[in-house]
Design an enzyme around this catalytic site. Structure first.
Site, PDB file in Angstrom:
ATOM      1  N   HIS A   1       0.831  -1.218   0.000  1.00  0.00           N
ATOM      2  CA  HIS A   1       0.000   0.000   0.000  1.00  0.00           C
ATOM      3  C   HIS A   1       0.863   1.266   0.000  1.00  0.00           C
ATOM      4  CE1 HIS A   1      -3.752  -2.254   0.681  1.00  0.00           C
ATOM      5  NE2 HIS A   1      -3.016  -3.012   1.482  1.00  0.00           N
TER       6      HIS A   1
ATOM      7  N   ASN B   1     -10.140  -3.386   1.736  1.00  0.00           N
ATOM      8  CA  ASN B   1      -9.819  -3.177   0.330  1.00  0.00           C
ATOM      9  C   ASN B   1     -11.083  -2.861  -0.455  1.00  0.00           C
ATOM     10  OD1 ASN B   1      -6.941  -3.685   0.309  1.00  0.00           O
ATOM     11  ND2 ASN B   1      -7.387  -5.844   0.601  1.00  0.00           N
TER      12      ASN B   1
ATOM     13  N   TYR C   1       0.362  -4.541  11.345  1.00  0.00           N
ATOM     14  CA  TYR C   1       0.158  -3.142  10.968  1.00  0.00           C
ATOM     15  C   TYR C   1       0.803  -2.199  11.971  1.00  0.00           C
ATOM     16  CZ  TYR C   1      -2.920  -3.918   6.973  1.00  0.00           C
ATOM     17  OH  TYR C   1      -3.412  -4.250   5.747  1.00  0.00           O
TER      18      TYR C   1
END
Length: 482
Positions: A55, A128, A338
């Protein structure tokens, strides 16, 4: 007439000359004591932080979430407590596999990461523009992403390693079918749906848990790019989606999405014929219909891309009372990955940056680390439990209800079922003839140059999803399908 501001160093000292370095005479060498020169060069060398491993290329904007339906039967989260209540948000769109300099029009899933700045802290849903993903187990995530990046020797992208991995991972077929369909290249970010993709949970005031899927339905209508147009734009306007989003908001054409949920009780999940926590599959909307709960509007562009988009940090570990996670393996892996990526990329205290900082008070015992802003806790204690009545204390009333678990700890095969094909086949049969032809041509083009053994193995997957699917691709590749 406004007064001219005095240029200063980062430490606030006035700068007398910003045009000339200090030197030993007019033609002599520069001097190390020119602290202004050293500071400018040293800062410049560090202006790039490591790009996201995935990303990396993204766009973002601020907005508002407005509640349109009472769902307090499912959740006690304060942002849902009243119809019409508004919560500020930040949404980051992105491509997945490309680097920061890649084109916005590549065939790739689009990230759809949403941050709610609630009165009880920040809540992030990372998803997404597709309702599913390629893999089920986070142990395979580094392997998968390596296939979307570059070969170690040549530093080139490789269709061979991409299809080799997918041919050994039949659970990817549903997402592959979406990726190479007409929706594989959205026309910008405004004209696509978003999905939480994973199964999340909502918890009500009674301590009852419901499993949920999040859907964001674009109100601008679905628009996609034909492969030829996408290739042209990649060469002429690689920032096409960024430009489209930014300019639309500047014009006052604020993009909107209907925010919907699918809801499943714990009892329904336990008796469900498919694993409801398998991110490679969707939930039937006939069995679990969409419930519209609000509207998301983007209405403010960032003032500084680096500060507000590049440093924006999202993670499913950011939760508030009334929402929760699920046993979804990929989601559980992302809870760690993350936040850890942000600690590496941006810094230990990335949550203190304005774009990431909650609007609600922060009372924690975390101290120090790079970029600790403010008073760093001041003179307050940095440990707990402690004897100070005004120091932060735990609040058991916010505890989640217990989640029943069972089974011996082991490495269980995530390919426990053999149904890798029903969802992909159903999607293929939903397409009209034009969409099927486009899908087949897109896949055949992407498989050009792939070795025969990988082609043969992948064709079996297409065929098992639907014979016409496999036969169409075999014909396009000039391969005899036996």
């Amino acid at each position: 007439m406004s007064q001219t501001k005095t240029l200063t160093t980062a430490s606030g000292a006035p700068v007398a000359d910003n045009q000339n370095s200090r030197s030993a005479g007019p033609r002599g060498p520069l001097l190390l004591d020119d602290f202004h020169l050293i500071e400018k060069l040293a800062h410049f060398n560090r202006e790039n932080i490591p790009e996201r491993r995935v990303h990396a290329k993204g766009s973002g904007a601020y907005g508002t979430f407005t509640v349109s339906r009472d769902i307090t039967e499912y959740t006690s989260a304060k942002l849902f407590e009243a119809i019409g209540k508004k919560t500020p948000t930040f949404l980051r769109f992105s491509t997945v596999g490309g680097e920061r300099g890649s084109a916005d029009t590549e065939r790739d899933p689009r990230g759809f990461a949403l941050k709610f700045y609630t009165e009880e802290g920040n809540w992030d849903i990372v998803g997404n523009n597709t309702p599913v993903f390629f893999i089920r187990d986070p142990l395979k995530f580094p392997d998968f992403i390596h296939t979307q990046k570059r070969l170690p020797q040549s530093n080139l992208k490789s269709a061979q390693m991409m299809w080799d991995f997918w041919s050994h991972s039949p659970e990817a077929l549903h997402q592959v079918t979406i990726l190479f369909s007409d929706r594989g290249i959205p026309d910008g970010y405004r004209h696509m749906h978003g999905f939480g993709s994973h199964t999340y949970s909502l918890i009500n005031a009674k301590g009852e848990r419901h499993w949920v899927k999040w859907h964001y339905k674009t109100k601008q209508g679905i628009k996609n790019l034909a492969p030829a147009d996408a290739a042209r734009l990649a060469g002429t306007d690689p920032d096409y989606a960024q430009r489209d989003l930014f300019n639309a908001i500047e014009r006052g054409e604020f993009p909107k999405w209907s925010v919907c949920i699918q809801v499943m009780t714990e009892a329904q999940a336990a008796a469900h014929y498919e694993n409801p926590f398998d991110v490679t599959k969707t939930w039937s909307q006939k069995e679990f219909p969409l419930i519209e709960v609000g509207e998301l509007e983007l209405n403010l562009n960032p003032l500084n891309y680096f500060a507000e988009v590049e440093q924006a940090a999202f993670g499913p570990s950011n939760m508030v009372p009334g929402v929760g996670l699920s046993p979804d393996r990929m989601l559980q892996g992302r809870v760690f990955a993350y936040a850890d990526a942000h600690r590496y990329r941006v810094g230990t205290n990335h949550q203190q940056l304005p774009v990431n900082a909650p609007l609600s008070p922060v009372n924690s015992y975390q101290r120090d680390g790079s970029m600790a802003f403010g008073t760093n806790g001041g003179a307050a204690p940095n440990y707990e439990p402690n004897s100070y009545g005004d120091a932060p204390k735990q609040a058991p009333r916010y505890a989640e209800p217990a989640l029943a678990l069972s089974g011996a700890a082991d490495r269980y095969d995530h390919r426990e079922d053999t149904d890798y094909y029903s969802h992909a086949g159903a999607l293929f049969r939903l397409m009209n003839d034009e969409q099927k032809a486009l899908l087949i041509n897109n896949i055949a083009g992407a498989m050009a140059g792939v070795t025969a053994d990988v082609v043969d193995r992948q064709l079996q997957h297409f065929y098992k999803a639907d014979p016409a699917y496999g036969e169409g691709i075999a014909k396009a590749l000039g391969v005899s399908l036996k």
